[in-house]
Design a protein around this motif. Structure first.
Motif, short mmCIF file in Angstrom:
data_model
loop_
_atom_site.label_atom_id
_atom_site.label_comp_id
_atom_site.label_asym_id
_atom_site.label_seq_id
_atom_site.Cartn_x
_atom_site.Cartn_y
_atom_site.Cartn_z
N ASN A 209 0.84 -1.19 0.00
CA ASN A 209 0.00 0.00 0.00
C ASN A 209 0.88 1.25 0.00
N ALA A 210 0.27 2.37 -0.35
CA ALA A 210 0.97 3.65 -0.35
C ALA A 210 0.83 4.30 1.02
N PHE A 211 1.90 4.96 1.48
CA PHE A 211 1.91 5.61 2.78
C PHE A 211 2.48 7.02 2.63
N GLY A 212 2.05 7.90 3.52
CA GLY A 212 2.66 9.23 3.62
C GLY A 212 2.74 9.98 2.31
N ASP A 213 3.95 10.42 1.97
CA ASP A 213 4.17 11.22 0.76
C ASP A 213 3.81 10.47 -0.52
N ASP A 214 3.85 9.14 -0.46
CA ASP A 214 3.49 8.37 -1.65
C ASP A 214 2.09 8.72 -2.12
N LEU A 215 1.17 8.90 -1.19
CA LEU A 215 -0.20 9.22 -1.54
C LEU A 215 -0.29 10.57 -2.24
N CYS A 216 0.53 11.51 -1.79
CA CYS A 216 0.52 12.85 -2.40
C CYS A 216 0.98 12.80 -3.85
N TRP A 217 2.10 12.11 -4.09
CA TRP A 217 2.65 12.10 -5.44
C TRP A 217 1.85 11.21 -6.37
N LEU A 218 1.20 10.18 -5.83
CA LEU A 218 0.30 9.38 -6.66
C LEU A 218 -0.91 10.20 -7.07
N SER A 219 -1.40 11.01 -6.17
CA SER A 219 -2.51 11.91 -6.51
C SER A 219 -2.10 12.89 -7.59
N SER A 220 -0.86 13.39 -7.49
CA SER A 220 -0.36 14.31 -8.51
C SER A 220 -0.24 13.62 -9.86
N LEU A 221 0.22 12.36 -9.84
CA LEU A 221 0.37 11.61 -11.08
C LEU A 221 -0.96 11.42 -11.79
N TYR A 222 -1.96 10.97 -11.05
CA TYR A 222 -3.25 10.68 -11.66
C TYR A 222 -4.06 11.95 -11.93
N GLY A 223 -3.65 13.06 -11.33
CA GLY A 223 -4.35 14.32 -11.56
C GLY A 223 -3.73 15.17 -12.64
N THR A 224 -2.65 14.70 -13.26
CA THR A 224 -1.99 15.44 -14.33
C THR A 224 -1.84 14.56 -15.56
N ASP A 225 -1.54 15.21 -16.69
CA ASP A 225 -1.48 14.47 -17.96
C ASP A 225 -0.08 14.32 -18.52
N ASN A 226 0.90 15.04 -17.97
CA ASN A 226 2.25 14.97 -18.53
C ASN A 226 3.27 15.33 -17.47
N LEU A 227 4.54 15.21 -17.85
CA LEU A 227 5.63 15.46 -16.91
C LEU A 227 5.64 16.89 -16.42
N LYS A 228 5.43 17.84 -17.31
CA LYS A 228 5.50 19.25 -16.91
C LYS A 228 4.45 19.56 -15.86
N ASP A 229 3.23 19.09 -16.07
CA ASP A 229 2.18 19.35 -15.09
C ASP A 229 2.47 18.66 -13.77
N PHE A 230 3.04 17.46 -13.84
CA PHE A 230 3.41 16.73 -12.62
C PHE A 230 4.45 17.51 -11.82
N LEU A 231 5.47 18.03 -12.50
CA LEU A 231 6.51 18.79 -11.81
C LEU A 231 5.95 20.07 -11.20
N ASP A 232 4.92 20.62 -11.82
CA ASP A 232 4.33 21.86 -11.33
C ASP A 232 3.49 21.66 -10.06
N THR A 233 3.31 20.42 -9.64
CA THR A 233 2.57 20.17 -8.40
C THR A 233 3.46 20.26 -7.16
N GLY A 234 4.72 20.60 -7.35
CA GLY A 234 5.59 20.76 -6.18
C GLY A 234 7.06 20.71 -6.47
N PHE A 235 7.48 19.86 -7.39
CA PHE A 235 8.91 19.70 -7.65
C PHE A 235 9.53 20.95 -8.27
N ALA A 236 8.79 21.59 -9.16
CA ALA A 236 9.32 22.81 -9.79
C ALA A 236 9.50 23.90 -8.75
#
Length: 217
Positions: free
Chosen positions: A43-70
């Motif tokens: 199962n996913a725990f902690g920060d994993d849940l956040c980044w999985l949500s970002s993955l499924y809520g975005t369509d490409n790498l740029k949008d994914f990075l804009d959820t926090g990494f950028a």
């Protein structure tokens, strides 16, 4: 007891002294016994849940990075995790591969630390003690957070880089190819995985200083 008196073996390959298989085997066994149960977590725990949500809520790498990494200026780190998360979205092996990477990292780090310390300080027992002690490093609550693998991987690459540095300088003639490889590995560690590991560089300077000091006496 002098450190040298604890050491035995001859030097005949890139790994230095050849009396190390039993120590390395013991280190790997202890690592697997200590952390093998991670395979039971699916199962996913902690920060994993956040980044999985970002993955499924975005369509490409740029949008994914804009959820926090950028914003954190960690685009290379985010890029690595984005492509690793592809396994979760497209395969059934995300947890199996991720936990395998975790276990491999936990086992390889003390193995290379053992080789590095043994070659540098000429003591099998001291190197073994330090390597086993290093297994305490991932003993925290975040070891279950799969995507936090980036930090142990970064530390592992630093240790490998130190080991190659020592090997490059172990002979009278410097092995520039091996030294260059060590610096490249260190650069990957600092830029992709964990920038804070750059504070370990004084240890590299101390290693080089110790090696050249021994040559001068």
């Amino acid at each position: 007891m002098p450190i040298n008196s604890l050491h035995s073996g001859g030097e005949n390959n890139i790994f230095g002294e050849n009396n190390s298989i039993s120590f390395l085997f013991a280190i790997v066994c202890i690592a697997i016994l200590s952390y093998g149960r991670l395979f039971l977590l699916k199962n996913a725990f902690g920060d994993d849940l956040c980044w999985l949500s970002s993955l499924y809520g975005t369509d490409n790498l740029k949008d994914f990075l804009d959820t926090g990494f950028a914003q954190l200026r960690r685009k290379t780190q985010g890029t690595f995790l984005y492509y690793f998360l592809w396994l979760h979205k497209n395969t059934d092996y995300f947890y199996l591969i991720g936990r395998s990477i975790n276990i491999a990292t936990v086992a390889l780090t003390p193995c290379f630390l053992f080789l590095f310390v043994r070659n540098l300080l000429k003591s099998d027992l001291l190197a073994f003690f330090i390597a086993i002690t290093s297994l305490i490093y991932p003993l925290d609550t975040t070891i279950t957070w799969l995507l936090n693998m980036i930090y142990p991987i970064g530390v592992m690459l630093c240790v490998i880089s130190f080991y190659f540095t020592e090997r490059a300088l172990s002979k009278e003639n410097v092995n520039w190819k091996l030294l260059s490889l060590a610096l490249i590995i260190a650069g990957i560690s600092y830029t992709v995985f964990i920038e804070g590991a750059v504070f370990l560089e004084p240890a590299r300077v101390a290693t080089i200083g110790l090696i050249f000091h021994r040559r001068s006496i």
